[in-house]
Structures are given as structure tokens and as C-alpha cells.
Scaffold this active site. Sequence first.
Site, PDB file in Angstrom:
ATOM      1  N   ASP A  44      46.262  48.565  31.351  1.00 32.05           N
ATOM      2  CA  ASP A  44      45.991  47.153  31.040  1.00 32.05           C
ATOM      3  C   ASP A  44      44.805  46.637  31.844  1.00 32.05           C
ATOM      4  OD1 ASP A  44      47.346  44.436  29.908  1.00 32.05           O
ATOM      5  OD2 ASP A  44      46.570  44.080  31.927  1.00 32.05           O
ATOM      6  N   TYR A  49      38.381  41.040  34.322  1.00 27.31           N
ATOM      7  CA  TYR A  49      38.548  41.861  35.535  1.00 27.31           C
ATOM      8  C   TYR A  49      37.242  42.575  35.907  1.00 27.31           C
ATOM      9  CZ  TYR A  49      43.575  41.429  34.378  1.00 27.31           C
ATOM     10  OH  TYR A  49      44.827  40.969  34.056  1.00 27.31           O
ATOM     11  N   LYS A  74      41.643  42.311  27.226  1.00 27.22           N
ATOM     12  CA  LYS A  74      41.856  40.896  26.880  1.00 27.22           C
ATOM     13  C   LYS A  74      40.513  40.180  26.783  1.00 27.22           C
ATOM     14  CE  LYS A  74      45.696  41.170  30.159  1.00 27.22           C
ATOM     15  NZ  LYS A  74      45.151  42.015  31.221  1.00 27.22           N
ATOM     16  N   HIS A 107      43.393  36.059  26.448  1.00 24.58           N
ATOM     17  CA  HIS A 107      43.853  36.051  27.842  1.00 24.58           C
ATOM     18  C   HIS A 107      44.518  34.727  28.238  1.00 24.58           C
ATOM     19  CE1 HIS A 107      42.747  38.016  31.969  1.00 24.58           C
ATOM     20  NE2 HIS A 107      43.887  37.407  32.048  1.00 24.58           N
TER      21      HIS A 107
HETATM   22  N1  NAP Z   1      47.501  38.189  31.758  1.00 24.92           N
HETATM   23  C1  NAP Z   1      47.339  37.673  32.955  1.00 24.92           C
HETATM   24  O1  NAP Z   1      46.958  36.501  33.114  1.00 24.92           O
HETATM   25  C2  NAP Z   1      47.614  38.535  34.151  1.00 24.92           C
HETATM   26  C3  NAP Z   1      47.667  37.970  35.441  1.00 24.92           C
HETATM   27  C4  NAP Z   1      47.951  38.797  36.519  1.00 24.92           C
HETATM   28  C5  NAP Z   1      48.178  40.156  36.299  1.00 24.92           C
HETATM   29  N2  NAP Z   1      48.085  40.700  35.037  1.00 24.92           N
HETATM   30  C6  NAP Z   1      48.312  42.147  34.764  1.00 24.92           C
HETATM   31  O2  NAP Z   1      49.539  42.553  35.387  1.00 24.92           O
HETATM   32  C7  NAP Z   1      49.260  43.611  36.307  1.00 24.92           C
HETATM   33  C8  NAP Z   1      50.241  43.562  37.475  1.00 24.92           C
HETATM   34  O3  NAP Z   1      50.201  42.313  38.136  1.00 24.92           O
HETATM   35  P1  NAP Z   1      49.482  42.080  39.547  1.00 24.92           P
HETATM   36  O4  NAP Z   1      48.477  43.130  39.773  1.00 24.92           O
HETATM   37  O5  NAP Z   1      48.993  40.683  39.577  1.00 24.92           O
HETATM   38  O6  NAP Z   1      50.655  42.147  40.607  1.00 24.92           O
HETATM   39  P2  NAP Z   1      51.922  43.090  40.937  1.00 24.92           P
HETATM   40  O7  NAP Z   1      51.863  44.323  40.142  1.00 24.92           O
HETATM   41  O8  NAP Z   1      53.116  42.201  40.867  1.00 24.92           O
HETATM   42  O9  NAP Z   1      51.705  43.395  42.470  1.00 24.92           O
HETATM   43  C9  NAP Z   1      50.671  44.192  42.952  1.00 24.92           C
HETATM   44  C10 NAP Z   1      50.825  44.253  44.472  1.00 24.92           C
HETATM   45  O10 NAP Z   1      52.012  44.975  44.828  1.00 24.92           O
HETATM   46  C11 NAP Z   1      51.681  46.079  45.655  1.00 24.92           C
HETATM   47  N3  NAP Z   1      52.562  47.182  45.225  1.00 24.92           N
HETATM   48  C12 NAP Z   1      52.507  47.872  44.060  1.00 24.92           C
HETATM   49  N4  NAP Z   1      53.509  48.756  43.986  1.00 24.92           N
HETATM   50  C13 NAP Z   1      54.224  48.638  45.122  1.00 24.92           C
HETATM   51  C14 NAP Z   1      55.384  49.279  45.624  1.00 24.92           C
HETATM   52  N5  NAP Z   1      56.007  50.214  44.915  1.00 24.92           N
HETATM   53  N6  NAP Z   1      55.841  48.920  46.852  1.00 24.92           N
HETATM   54  C15 NAP Z   1      55.218  47.957  47.583  1.00 24.92           C
HETATM   55  N7  NAP Z   1      54.099  47.297  47.151  1.00 24.92           N
HETATM   56  C16 NAP Z   1      53.616  47.641  45.934  1.00 24.92           C
HETATM   57  C17 NAP Z   1      50.214  46.350  45.429  1.00 24.92           C
HETATM   58  O11 NAP Z   1      49.597  46.858  46.601  1.00 24.92           O
HETATM   59  P3  NAP Z   1      48.724  48.248  46.608  1.00 24.92           P
HETATM   60  O12 NAP Z   1      47.721  48.178  45.502  1.00 24.92           O
HETATM   61  O13 NAP Z   1      48.125  48.253  47.964  1.00 24.92           O
HETATM   62  O14 NAP Z   1      49.755  49.327  46.420  1.00 24.92           O
HETATM   63  C18 NAP Z   1      49.667  44.948  45.126  1.00 24.92           C
HETATM   64  O15 NAP Z   1      49.409  44.253  46.342  1.00 24.92           O
HETATM   65  C19 NAP Z   1      47.793  43.356  36.700  1.00 24.92           C
HETATM   66  O16 NAP Z   1      47.194  44.444  37.351  1.00 24.92           O
HETATM   67  C20 NAP Z   1      47.203  43.012  35.348  1.00 24.92           C
HETATM   68  O17 NAP Z   1      47.017  44.171  34.574  1.00 24.92           O
HETATM   69  C21 NAP Z   1      47.806  39.889  33.973  1.00 24.92           C
END
Ligand code: NAP
Length: 280
Positions: A44, A49, A74, A107
Site C-alpha cells: 500500500d 507518500y 492513492k 485518498h
Molecule cells: N489512507 C490514509 O490516510 C492512511 C493514513 C495512515 C496510514 N495509512 C496506511 O496504513 C499503513 C499503516 O499505518 P501507519 O504506518 O500509519 O502506522 P502503524 O502501522 O499503526 O504503525 C507503524 C509504527 O509501528 C511500529 N511497528 C510496526 N510493527 C511493530 C511491531 N510488531 N512491534 C512494535 N512496533 C511496531 C513501526 O516502527 P518501525 O518501522 O521502526 O518498526 C512504526 O513506528 C501506512 O503505512 C499506510 O500504508 C493510510
Amino acid sequence: MEFVTLNDGNKMPVAGYGVFQMATDDSTAQAVADAIKAGYRLIDTAQAYDNEVAVGKGIKMSGVDREELFVTSKLWLSDYEYDAAMAQIDKALSDMGLEYFDLYLLHQPVGNVYSAWRALEDAQKAGKIKSIGVSNFHNDRLVDLGLFNDVKPAVNQIEINPFFQRESELSVMADEGVVAEAWAPFAEGKNGIFTNETLVAIAQAHNKTVGQVILRWLTQRGIVALAKTVRPERMRENIDIFDFKLTDEEMKLVAELNTNTSQFFDHRDPEMVKYLAARH
Ligand SMILES: NC(=O)c1ccc[n+]([C@@H]2O[C@H](COP(=O)([O-])OP(=O)(O)OC[C@H]3O[C@@H](n4cnc5c(N)ncnc54)[C@H](OP(=O)(O)O)[C@@H]3O)[C@@H](O)[C@H]2O)c1
């Protein structure tokens, strides 16, 4: 890997790798290749990004057949006019070295959503996108878009995590046949999510980690769960969620963690709409 079937008949993996807040350079290409090696098939990204080129490179580096992968990107609202949207879809495909997207999303629910949606419909007809959907749409906007267009969104990607569970949105999406996809399932680590007592106890009971419990809590209900990490060991951890099941009692305990509050911001806040509109 488990799959959900979208309202257009296409199948989508329930666990995906997200690349928000990751670099534009080769470190992201390497991370995407690592994630695919770890077993991810859903990737994704987004125009906003700024890493579509690197993600495309990582997909090539992985050596995995294109048909096995499910690639999402997106459209940003700066390109929500029909012609601009069409041009951006072509640009994104070219930047990523792809012939088609498996899923392409609007998005944000801000700006000329209708014009952009009609571009997505036409790009789908032209074979450039297999499934089309939206992100961050509240119930009223989601239903409205489906009612006044030929194609209903296949997916709505929204914030869902144990602290913000979106029961109302999930119920409307179920009624409308729209698959829910969770962003920030870990709330990006906010509010001590990885040390939350309830989640730690459930994780210990299954000999799993808190991250795995959260992703299982989502996927077990047919919600597609994204997760971002730059670390290969966490990629392997976050995809290793299909060999256990939460009990009804455990699902109830997680349900009790809901605070009904976004861990980030409200897409309906007028100040947020202005902020998004200014982010061209
Ligand atoms: N559509 C939208 O508006 C929108 C908004 C936000 C996100 N997204 C999508 O959703 C995806 C995921 O959301 P997100 O990146 O915001 O946040 P997330 O996946 O909730 O959290 C990522 C954080 O958690 C840490 N992490 C990951 N796996 C872990 C584990 N097993 N144990 C401990 N810490 C862990 C990562 O650190 P490290 O990298 O250091 O491991 C990073 O700091 C995004 O990458 C994007 O593709 C979409």
C-alpha cells in the site's frame, strides 16, 4: 494468506504492508522487497507518500510475479479534476513500472471527489485499475458516492485500531458491501498500545506479540489490516498471524479498549479540511 472478496469479484489479501512515512530512496525499495520476501503480497503506497518510484523498484527486486501481488496506490486531492486524475494514474503506473493497479483509492473525502471518481471508473474500464475505492470517507460521503455513480467503492481505507474501533463505519460498510481496510492498526505506537495490559495478556495467552494480536483482531473479522515497519524481523512477525484465533471473550476484551476517538485527527474538522486542501 487469507483473502477477502470485493464487491467487484476481485480477491484481496487481508494483511498488507504500508509504506507511509518511509523514504523516497532505495531503502524503501529494499524494505518492499524484504516485505514481499517475508510473505506480504499486498503493498500500500500513495501519490502523497512520494515513494511510488521506490516501491515499484522494490516490487521488481522481489522477483515475485506481478499476478501474485496486490498493489494499491492513492490519488491526492490536488489531482481530483478528471483530466488531472487520468494523467496522474498514468504517471503513477509509469513511475512504478506497472501495467495496472489492483486497487486505486481517492485518498481524502475533500475536493472534487465526483470528477476524480469518474476518472477512476474510466481507468477501471480501460484496464488500468482492477478495483476502485476510497479512503477516510465517513458514512454519509461513502453512501452518497455509491448512490450517484455507476461503480460503488470496493474498499474504504480508514483508521481502525483498538482505541478507535469504528463500529458505526463497519456496520454501514457491511450493509453497503464495501470492504474495510485499517490504517494505523497500531495507532503508530501511540498511547502505549504495545504495552497495553489487556493486549499483553491476550498476547501471552497465545504466545504471540501485541502487534500480532491487533492484526488478528482485525483480520479475523474480515477487515484488511495494513502495517508499516522498516524492520525485516517485524515484517515477519506482522505477517505471522494466521496460526491462531482470538476467542469470543478475547474479542470482547479488545472491544472494551475502544475510546471512539481518532488517535490522529478528525477528517470532518474544518481546520483539517483546510490543511488537506493546502497540501498540494
Ligand atoms: N489512507 C490514509 O490516510 C492512511 C493514513 C495512515 C496510514 N495509512 C496506511 O496504513 C499503513 C499503516 O499505518 P501507519 O504506518 O500509519 O502506522 P502503524 O502501522 O499503526 O504503525 C507503524 C509504527 O509501528 C511500529 N511497528 C510496526 N510493527 C511493530 C511491531 N510488531 N512491534 C512494535 N512496533 C511496531 C513501526 O516502527 P518501525 O518501522 O521502526 O518498526 C512504526 O513506528 C501506512 O503505512 C499506510 O500504508 C493510510
